[in-house]
Scaffold this motif. Sequence first.
Motif, PDB file in Angstrom:
ATOM      1  N   THR A 124      27.304  31.811 107.845  1.00 38.23           N
ATOM      2  CA  THR A 124      28.246  30.797 107.439  1.00 38.23           C
ATOM      3  C   THR A 124      28.990  30.067 108.573  1.00 38.23           C
ATOM      4  O   THR A 124      29.175  29.028 108.690  1.00 38.23           O
ATOM      5  N   ALA A 127      26.757  27.575 110.302  1.00 41.19           N
ATOM      6  CA  ALA A 127      26.346  26.652 109.493  1.00 41.19           C
ATOM      7  C   ALA A 127      27.831  25.641 109.594  1.00 41.19           C
ATOM      8  O   ALA A 127      27.659  24.342 109.863  1.00 41.19           O
ATOM      9  N   GLY A 128      29.046  26.114 109.456  1.00 42.98           N
ATOM     10  CA  GLY A 128      30.289  25.361 109.784  1.00 42.98           C
ATOM     11  C   GLY A 128      30.375  24.798 111.157  1.00 42.98           C
ATOM     12  O   GLY A 128      30.484  23.421 111.215  1.00 42.98           O
ATOM     13  N   ARG A 131      28.012  21.820 111.471  1.00 41.92           N
ATOM     14  CA  ARG A 131      28.595  20.701 110.746  1.00 41.92           C
ATOM     15  C   ARG A 131      29.729  19.929 111.607  1.00 41.92           C
ATOM     16  O   ARG A 131      29.680  18.975 111.764  1.00 41.92           O
ATOM     17  N   GLU A 437      32.470  27.109 104.526  1.00 37.92           N
ATOM     18  CA  GLU A 437      32.085  26.504 105.971  1.00 37.92           C
ATOM     19  C   GLU A 437      33.539  25.699 106.125  1.00 37.92           C
ATOM     20  O   GLU A 437      33.526  25.239 107.474  1.00 37.92           O
ATOM     21  N   ALA A 440      35.206  27.345 108.971  1.00 35.83           N
ATOM     22  CA  ALA A 440      34.751  27.155 110.362  1.00 35.83           C
ATOM     23  C   ALA A 440      34.775  25.841 110.916  1.00 35.83           C
ATOM     24  O   ALA A 440      35.246  25.733 111.998  1.00 35.83           O
TER      25      ALA A 440
END
Length: 561
Positions: A124, A127-128, A131, A437, A440
Amino acid sequence: MTQSTGEWPSTVLAAETERFQERDVREMNVTAGTALADAIRTTLGPRGMDKMLVGDDGKVVVTNDGASILDRMDIEHPAAREIVQVAQSQHDRIGDGTTTAVIVAGELLTEAARLTEQGLHPTTIDAGYTRAVDLALSALDECTVPVDPADTELLEAIARTAITGKWSDREATAIVELVVEAAQAVERNGTVERRRITRTTIPGGSPTDSELVAGLAIDVDASSTTLASLDVDLPRRIEDAGVALIDDQLTVEKADAITRVSVENPTQLGQFADYEADVYEGQASGIADVGADIVFCQKSIDDDVRARLARHGVIAVERTRQDEMHKLARATGAGLVKRVDELTSDHVGRAGVVERRTLADTELVVVGECPDTEQRSLILRGGTAHVIDETKRLIENCLDDVTLAIERGAVVPGGGATEVAVAARLREAADGIAGREQLAVTAFADALESIPRTLAESAGLDPIDALVALRNRHADDEWRTGLDVDGGELADVVERGVVEPATIKRHAITSAAEATTVLVGIDDMLVATGEGDGEHDHGHDHDHGRGGVEATGGYPWAVGH
């Protein structure tokens, strides 16, 4: 689930043990990475203060450059080495911004550790952060200021930002002006042809005595015996000069198997002397007859040949470096020949002027006004070897930044303004992200603001107050507001001339995020014995289970074989 003995079942105990081992490894990696970033931040200390590094061999280096410090630190932990790779990548590909990359990576690790403790899975966080990088790069594009290669004032501001805190104002001003003049001289259609800039170091004087010479400056004292040793008065300046390049030594050739010559009578001695004289005169006249006014030889030149060339009015320079030979060939159009007898008038290049100069008892030959490629030479001065090395390094840093700005055509505000602007856009975008996310992405924004906090500390300001004030100014759409470290106040840093190439920020953010996600995703550490590549000749059993390597449970010193 209960047990009469009050103990956990073996399966639950194994799972809990594995979880704690994974956490231990991740904590060790995060701690090592953040400790290195904190060490760099602390080691750099106040702005402009040098550090003395003493190596194992006793060599002393005085510098306040983050890349130089990291390059000389003895780092053992593999996680910390991963952070060093971030700095090396930044230095090799961009040339500047290594300290920024390391500090951001350390802060991203710290934020990742905090998110892990809150229950976020490493995937997670990955992914954060991924992005957040995309959002940050888009936000960077919105903060750019266009660059005109003819805008000398803006280019000098870029170079000055790169050198701020690393030299005194007087030396910095001299270096900045030289760098911008050199870059503009070799800029063609938005490309800075750096290979047409030669750096020559001459001991003596101070960095302010450094100068930019129109032409290719060759240190004759380093490449050849001094021309002053000849009795012939050679010209100091030759216009429309013919240039010859020879990749061979000018001497009497001897057979490989003959180590000495036996002379039995005076007649033979005279014949041998006449033979040498004929060879020397043939080499000298062969060079002069094709129209050469100066000859550069990559190998040695016998004194007799040099003297005969001088009598023909030809300047001879021996042991010229290979890179200088290639630059001379490109600039003058001269053809590099292997032997003197191969030299023809077609191989002779042309230079508008060849001039002999003397700087601090060092003799130079400057080949300028070349028809094919105009060269520029930066002659760097300094009283000691350390000063010359630091001057050369700062010149390279400034050239890197100015080149990036010209070729990419964009800069961003410095002084922490860009990081605060990008962080604000990340928090705004995070509000529209569903799921964990979002945390993050917000953490990524907090990590970016470590740059203005560090700048505030270096300037003697309260980092919290400075950051709050910056956020308030940016909330009013003053996205060019940053910390003016010299004045110790908030200001429009673009007007103050504090700008950096956007490429530096882009690469620092990207590489720091990549290193962080790699380290956070590690849940175990294995130690390879280095014996798995070849066949073993010993006779014990090799059953280590799946994969042939035994996990150490997160402790690299517990190696199983």
